[in-house]
Design a protein around this motif. Structure first.
Motif, short mmCIF file in Angstrom:
data_model
loop_
_atom_site.label_atom_id
_atom_site.label_comp_id
_atom_site.label_asym_id
_atom_site.label_seq_id
_atom_site.Cartn_x
_atom_site.Cartn_y
_atom_site.Cartn_z
N LEU A 220 0.79 -1.24 -0.14
CA LEU A 220 0.13 -0.02 -0.11
C LEU A 220 1.01 1.21 -0.09
O LEU A 220 0.56 2.42 -0.54
N GLY A 221 2.26 1.20 0.56
CA GLY A 221 2.96 2.54 0.74
C GLY A 221 3.90 2.56 -0.59
O GLY A 221 4.42 3.68 -0.98
N ALA A 222 4.24 1.52 -1.24
CA ALA A 222 5.17 1.78 -2.14
C ALA A 222 4.50 1.42 -3.54
O ALA A 222 5.21 1.08 -4.39
N ASN A 223 3.29 0.82 -3.45
CA ASN A 223 2.61 0.32 -4.53
C ASN A 223 3.12 -1.05 -5.33
O ASN A 223 3.13 -1.22 -6.53
N HIS A 224 3.66 -1.84 -4.38
CA HIS A 224 4.23 -2.96 -4.85
C HIS A 224 2.96 -4.29 -4.99
O HIS A 224 2.38 -4.24 -4.29
N PRO A 225 3.06 -4.88 -6.02
CA PRO A 225 1.79 -5.72 -6.30
C PRO A 225 1.91 -7.08 -5.31
O PRO A 225 1.04 -7.80 -5.01
N MET A 226 3.12 -7.08 -4.68
CA MET A 226 3.41 -8.22 -3.93
C MET A 226 4.11 -7.77 -2.76
O MET A 226 5.46 -7.27 -2.97
N GLY A 227 3.92 -8.17 -1.31
CA GLY A 227 4.91 -7.73 -0.30
C GLY A 227 6.36 -8.39 -0.26
O GLY A 227 6.24 -9.66 -1.17
N PRO A 228 7.33 -8.06 0.10
CA PRO A 228 8.77 -8.42 0.08
C PRO A 228 8.77 -9.90 0.66
O PRO A 228 9.45 -10.70 0.09
N LEU A 229 7.95 -10.16 1.67
CA LEU A 229 8.12 -11.33 2.26
C LEU A 229 7.43 -12.61 1.68
O LEU A 229 7.81 -13.70 1.43
N GLU A 230 6.14 -12.23 0.85
CA GLU A 230 5.38 -12.95 0.12
C GLU A 230 5.98 -13.39 -1.19
O GLU A 230 6.13 -14.45 -1.58
N LEU A 231 7.05 -12.33 -1.50
CA LEU A 231 7.70 -12.72 -2.78
C LEU A 231 8.86 -13.32 -2.24
O LEU A 231 9.16 -14.45 -3.46
#
Ligand code: NAD
Length: 291
Positions: A220-231
């Motif tokens: 939500l804060g950097a508009n990444h489609p996936m969170g870094p830990l999920e990725l």
């Protein structure tokens, strides 16, 4: 340099995706693996993924059938000898790749372009041990190959312009986009992406956030489609750790030290989606954070 036939060594996650996109683009594909089961699984996965593309209207039924007809498999590496292009996509271990090149080279025609899909091993070093360093390149596809648009092209010190141009044309025929990267540890995408993931693990380790808040924050804060830990779970935590170690060793800079918590998850065998547990537990209906 007219490239029509492609030999692919390693029929795992990447090898089957690479075979899929080449067959769909009209190349004759010969897929090799040491494991018969991997070859059978790869063909079944390609068929299923093509079927999904047909159902979404991205590929016609006729093209799917034609693509499947262009894929053959073999457990004999020497069968790849007449290929115009060889893509090595076997296990990420230098000794494994070295043994493949040693066994394959005596069978290759002189004009064949030899490439590796390695995520982290030096292209110049791999090339130097072959009989054709000028015709050797890094050909780095992203996972999942049929979906991801980018291909990194990595020249070793000796790679010639004709080889680079030939591979650039191949990437265009695949309908993908090439990015040129110099041959330094982890190239471009992983040089930036994996330290970001490592920093997310530090953020978790130090208690700045928990798994859910860190992933939500970046989505939500950097508009990444996936969170870094999920990725990280998607890539595989062992792969993330291996790439951090390559950066740490290859660039000799402490800013690339792997987070001890990442090492701990790998020690536990919690490698992400492929082992059903990583920063999330995938054994139930919905993924549940493990911290
Ligand atoms: P994988 O473990 O899914 O598949 C590797 C395959 O290689 C297996 O089927 C194995 O049986 C086969 N293999 C091992 N030794 C072999 C040999 N001597 N001859 C023929 N086949 C052999 O691995 P993967 O994720 O597909 O990765 C393959 C390569 O692609 C690695 O170099 C990796 O760094 C690179 N890569 C991976 C990703 C990713 O996200 N997984 C992304 C880009 C690049």
């Amino acid at each position: 340099m007219d490239i029509r036939s492609v030999g692919i060594v390693g029929a795992g996650q990447m090898g089957n995706g690479i075979a899929h996109v080449f067959a769909l683009a009209g190349y004759d594909v010969l897929l090799n693996d040491v494991n018969e089961d991997s070859l059978q699984k790869a063909v079944a996965i390609i068929d299923r993924n093509l079927e999904r593309q047909v159902s979404r209207g991205k590929v016609s039924a006729k093209d799917r059938q034609a693509a499947m007809g262009r894929i053959r498999t073999t457990m004999t590496l020497a069968d790849l000898g007449p290929s115009d292009l060889v893509i090595e996509a076997a296990t990420e271990r230098e000794t494994v790749k070295q043994a493949i090149f040693d066994a394959l080279l005596p069978h290759l025609k002189p004009e064949t372009i030899l490439t590796s899909n390695t995520s982290s091993i030096s292209i110049t070093r791999l090339a130097s041990r072959t009989d054709r360093p000028e015709k050797f390149m890094g050909f780095h596809f992203m996972n999942p190959v049929p979906v991801m648009q980018l291909v990194e092209l990595i020249r070793g010190i000796a790679t010639d312009q004709a080889t680079y141009s030939a591979l650039h044309a191949v990437v265009e025929k695949l309908g993908k986009t090439a990015a040129s990267a110099e041959d330094f540890p982890a190239f471009i995408v992983n040089r930036i992406l994996i330290p970001m993931i490592n920093e997310a693990v530090y953020t978790l380790y130090e208690g700045v956030g928990n798994v859910r808040s860190i992933d939500e924050a970046l989505k939500l804060g950097a508009n990444h489609p996936m969170g870094p830990l999920e990725l990280a779970d998607f890539i595989g935590l062992d792969t993330c750790l291996a790439i951090m170690n390559v950066l740490y060793d290859g660039l000799a800079d402490t800013k690339y030290r792997p987070c001890p918590l990442l090492t701990k998850y790998v020690e536990a065998g919690w490698l992400g989606r492929k082992s059903q547990r990583g920063f999330y537990d995938y054994r139930g209906e919905v993924p549940v954070p493990t911290r």
